[in-house]
Design a protein around this motif. Structure first.
Motif, PDB file in Angstrom:
ATOM      1  N   HIS A   1      -1.945   3.094  11.625  1.00 36.91           N
ATOM      2  CA  HIS A   1      -1.801   1.801  10.999  1.00 36.91           C
ATOM      3  C   HIS A   1      -1.645   0.835  11.885  1.00 36.91           C
ATOM      4  O   HIS A   1      -2.034  -0.347  11.954  1.00 36.91           O
ATOM      5  CB  HIS A   1      -0.741   1.938   9.805  1.00 36.91           C
ATOM      6  CG  HIS A   1      -1.103   2.677   8.692  1.00 36.91           C
ATOM      7  ND1 HIS A   1      -0.157   3.442   7.961  1.00 36.91           N
ATOM      8  CD2 HIS A   1      -2.456   3.255   8.127  1.00 36.91           C
ATOM      9  CE1 HIS A   1      -0.682   4.307   6.874  1.00 36.91           C
ATOM     10  NE2 HIS A   1      -2.088   4.141   7.102  1.00 36.91           N
TER      11      HIS A   1
ATOM     12  N   ALA B   1       0.955  -1.299   0.253  1.00 35.52           N
ATOM     13  CA  ALA B   1      -0.121  -0.099  -0.011  1.00 35.52           C
ATOM     14  C   ALA B   1       0.807   1.195   0.110  1.00 35.52           C
ATOM     15  O   ALA B   1       1.821   1.246   0.619  1.00 35.52           O
ATOM     16  CB  ALA B   1      -0.808  -0.161   1.205  1.00 35.52           C
TER      17      ALA B   1
ATOM     18  N   ASP C   1      -5.976   0.709   4.940  1.00 36.61           N
ATOM     19  CA  ASP C   1      -6.941  -0.196   5.832  1.00 36.61           C
ATOM     20  C   ASP C   1      -7.330  -1.496   5.010  1.00 36.61           C
ATOM     21  O   ASP C   1      -7.694  -2.631   5.676  1.00 36.61           O
ATOM     22  CB  ASP C   1      -7.931   0.640   5.992  1.00 36.61           C
ATOM     23  CG  ASP C   1      -7.702   1.776   6.890  1.00 36.61           C
ATOM     24  OD1 ASP C   1      -6.958   1.469   7.755  1.00 36.61           O
ATOM     25  OD2 ASP C   1      -8.598   2.926   6.994  1.00 36.61           O
ATOM     26  N   ALA C   2      -7.515  -1.367   3.770  1.00 41.95           N
ATOM     27  CA  ALA C   2      -8.154  -2.710   3.134  1.00 41.95           C
ATOM     28  C   ALA C   2      -6.901  -3.663   3.054  1.00 41.95           C
ATOM     29  O   ALA C   2      -7.101  -4.784   3.323  1.00 41.95           O
ATOM     30  CB  ALA C   2      -8.443  -2.252   1.508  1.00 41.95           C
TER      31      ALA C   2
ATOM     32  N   THR D   1      -2.096  -1.371  -3.584  1.00 36.51           N
ATOM     33  CA  THR D   1      -3.621  -0.527  -3.464  1.00 36.51           C
ATOM     34  C   THR D   1      -3.094   0.800  -2.929  1.00 36.51           C
ATOM     35  O   THR D   1      -1.888   0.852  -2.270  1.00 36.51           O
ATOM     36  CB  THR D   1      -4.286  -1.367  -2.364  1.00 36.51           C
ATOM     37  OG1 THR D   1      -5.686  -0.471  -2.061  1.00 36.51           O
ATOM     38  CG2 THR D   1      -3.503  -1.740  -1.165  1.00 36.51           C
ATOM     39  N   GLU D   2      -3.987   1.802  -2.868  1.00 38.14           N
ATOM     40  CA  GLU D   2      -3.765   3.161  -2.223  1.00 38.14           C
ATOM     41  C   GLU D   2      -4.488   3.126  -0.776  1.00 38.14           C
ATOM     42  O   GLU D   2      -4.621   3.918  -0.016  1.00 38.14           O
ATOM     43  CB  GLU D   2      -4.133   4.165  -3.042  1.00 38.14           C
ATOM     44  CG  GLU D   2      -3.453   4.232  -4.475  1.00 38.14           C
ATOM     45  CD  GLU D   2      -3.659   5.462  -5.181  1.00 38.14           C
ATOM     46  OE1 GLU D   2      -4.729   6.233  -5.001  1.00 38.14           O
ATOM     47  OE2 GLU D   2      -2.822   5.701  -6.113  1.00 38.14           O
ATOM     48  N   ASP D   3      -5.142   1.880  -0.515  1.00 36.90           N
ATOM     49  CA  ASP D   3      -6.012   1.747   0.534  1.00 36.90           C
ATOM     50  C   ASP D   3      -5.140   0.988   1.846  1.00 36.90           C
ATOM     51  O   ASP D   3      -5.268  -0.268   1.693  1.00 36.90           O
ATOM     52  CB  ASP D   3      -7.362   1.350   0.212  1.00 36.90           C
ATOM     53  CG  ASP D   3      -8.300   1.473   1.403  1.00 36.90           C
ATOM     54  OD1 ASP D   3      -8.016   1.473   2.429  1.00 36.90           O
ATOM     55  OD2 ASP D   3      -9.478   1.067   1.092  1.00 36.90           O
TER      56      ASP D   3
END
Length: 448
Positions: free
Chosen positions: A113, A47, A89-90, A85-87
């Motif tokens: 995080h 990420a 949390d995902a 991803t740029e997320d």
């Protein structure tokens, strides 16, 4: 060979340690270079605020494009590939994730995080020493309550220093001093992003062409990064900073036992059990002979004449009395070594360093006279640098930690060289990072 055998067993069982990383900068890229070659380890996801930057990092270190083309985490999990991803949390909540590597360098993001990972039952390797110096003891407590491991990052100097301290204590030696080397002159404390490249012997044009961030490199130079790293060591190893901050004595490896022994015995240290950073250049700019610029050390003491004689018999370099000796590691390999932490937390349940005490704190200190209305620009900026103090002094001063001294406006003037306090700035007490830090101060104030 324990970690190797454990990783090989996981590879043979097709049950690799599944890793996610947030942040695709230099440290993260170095880990990417090696994780692809480590049997029993699978990078499930990467990420970054910029997905393209993450792809560029993977390409730069030699990953084949098909290895990071997974459309989602489920595909990455089933195929043994990596999802970008740029997320964050995902990624943290992805099925199958075992260990999160936090490598953003942003203290507020690091805290956010890490706490999300704890809630998800995921171990955390904290590359982000800025976050650990800001609130590491409370993060470690939350991790333990969640039944997961929180760890400093092997390859970075704090974890390597903690390893040397652990070696000394586990063999029965008292630790006199521990720390690292760096390039230091007193003038560096006033360095700004506009002046930093001259100290590195670079032109601004060359630095820009190399993609070098002037504020980040300035934090290495002006003493802030050294303070942050030594705070992590003090808090993890139960050591104490000098009362008025690091001394940065010029010292080569042969002089470690001499210069870093207590002042009562002819050295420079105020007492035993301290953290200190040694400079690779003399105050007049001459290079130190056999410097330790890239390495780490521990100084320890022989408890009696028999052990002193053993030091002599086996060629250990000591001070003139034979009482103090040093062990050192001349280099550290940053992210290339990070897999040690990932494997240790996942397979042995052991951190490679963990902040359990609040001994050291890195406080915002004015680089120049600051006036009411001035905006602080944080670590490596033009307004403040991070000075390491004992936590008890920081608490008495109600000092503003360097990790939060960004985009805060001054309420009143502070002179050059003075510590900035919470009362000197406007701040939002409800900001999550500020609230967490204030909670840490209350929770660990009696451990100073």
């Amino acid at each position: 060979m324990n970690l190797t055998s454990l990783l090989q067993a996981r590879a043979a069982e097709d049950k690799p340690v599944r890793v996610g990383m947030v942040g695709a900068g230099k440290f993260g890229s170095m880990f990417l270079a090696q994780v692809q070659r480590t049997p029993g380890m699978h990078l499930l996801g990467l990420a970054d605020l910029s997905a393209q930057r993450a792809r560029d990092a993977l390409e730069r270190v030699g990953w084949p494009g098909e290895r990071y083309a997974a459309a989602d985490f489920a595909t990455a999990l089933s195929q043994g590939s990596t999802h970008i991803t740029e997320d964050a949390d995902a990624l943290i909540n992805a099925d199958g994730l075992d260990v999160l590597v936090e490598a953003t360098g942003n203290p507020a993001a690091g805290i956010r995080h890490a706490r999300a990972a704890f809630r998800a039952g995921v171990h955390v390797v904290m590359v982000n020493v800025e976050a650990d110096a800001l609130a590491g003891p409370l993060l470690a407590r939350e991790a333990a309550a969640a039944g997961v491991v929180y760890s400093l990052a092997y390859g970075d100097q704090p974890a390597l220093i903690c390893e040397l301290v652990d070696w000394a204590r586990a063999t029965g030696f008292e630790v006199v001093a521990a720390g690292k080397g760096t390039k230091y002159l007193p003038i560096y404390h006033q360095s700004t992003p506009d002046t930093v490249w001259g100290h590195y012997g670079l032109s601004p044009e060359d630095a820009k062409a190399g993609g070098m961030n002037p504020q980040m490199f300035n934090s290495f130079l002006d003493g802030t990064k050294s303070g942050l790293e030594m705070a992590a060591v003090a808090n993890a190893a139960g050591l104490t900073p000098p009362d008025d901050g690091l001394l940065f004595p010029a010292c080569g490896v042969d002089d470690l036992p001499h210069i870093l022994r207590p002042s009562a015995d002819g050295g420079r240290m105020p007492n035993k059990g301290v953290v200190e950073v040694v400079s690779s250049i003399e105050r007049d700019g001459r290079p130190v002979f056999r410097d330790l610029r890239w390495g780490v050390y521990v100084v320890f003491e022989a408890p009696d004449e028999y052990v002193r004689r053993c030091f002599r018999e086996y060629g250990l370099h000591t001070d003139s009395t034979g009482r103090y000796a040093a062990m050192y590691k001349p280099y550290h390999l940053i992210g290339l070594e990070l897999g040690i932490s990932v494997a240790s937390v996942a397979l042995r349940g052991e951190p490679t360093g963990i902040s359990t005490n609040w001994r050291g704190d890195v406080v915002a200190t004015a680089k120049r006279d600051l006036a009411a209305g001035d905006m602080l620009d944080g670590e490596g900026g033009a307004t403040v640098w991070g000075k390491l103090l004992p936590a008890r002094r920081s608490s008495t001063l109600d000092a503003l930690p360097i990790g939060l001294a960004h985009n805060m406006r001054m309420k009143r003037a502070v002179g050059a060289g003075e510590v900035v306090s919470w009362a000197d700035v406007d701040y939002n007490a409800d900001d999550p990072a500020i609230a967490f830090r204030r909670e840490m101060e209350k929770a660990f104030g009696n451990q100073r």
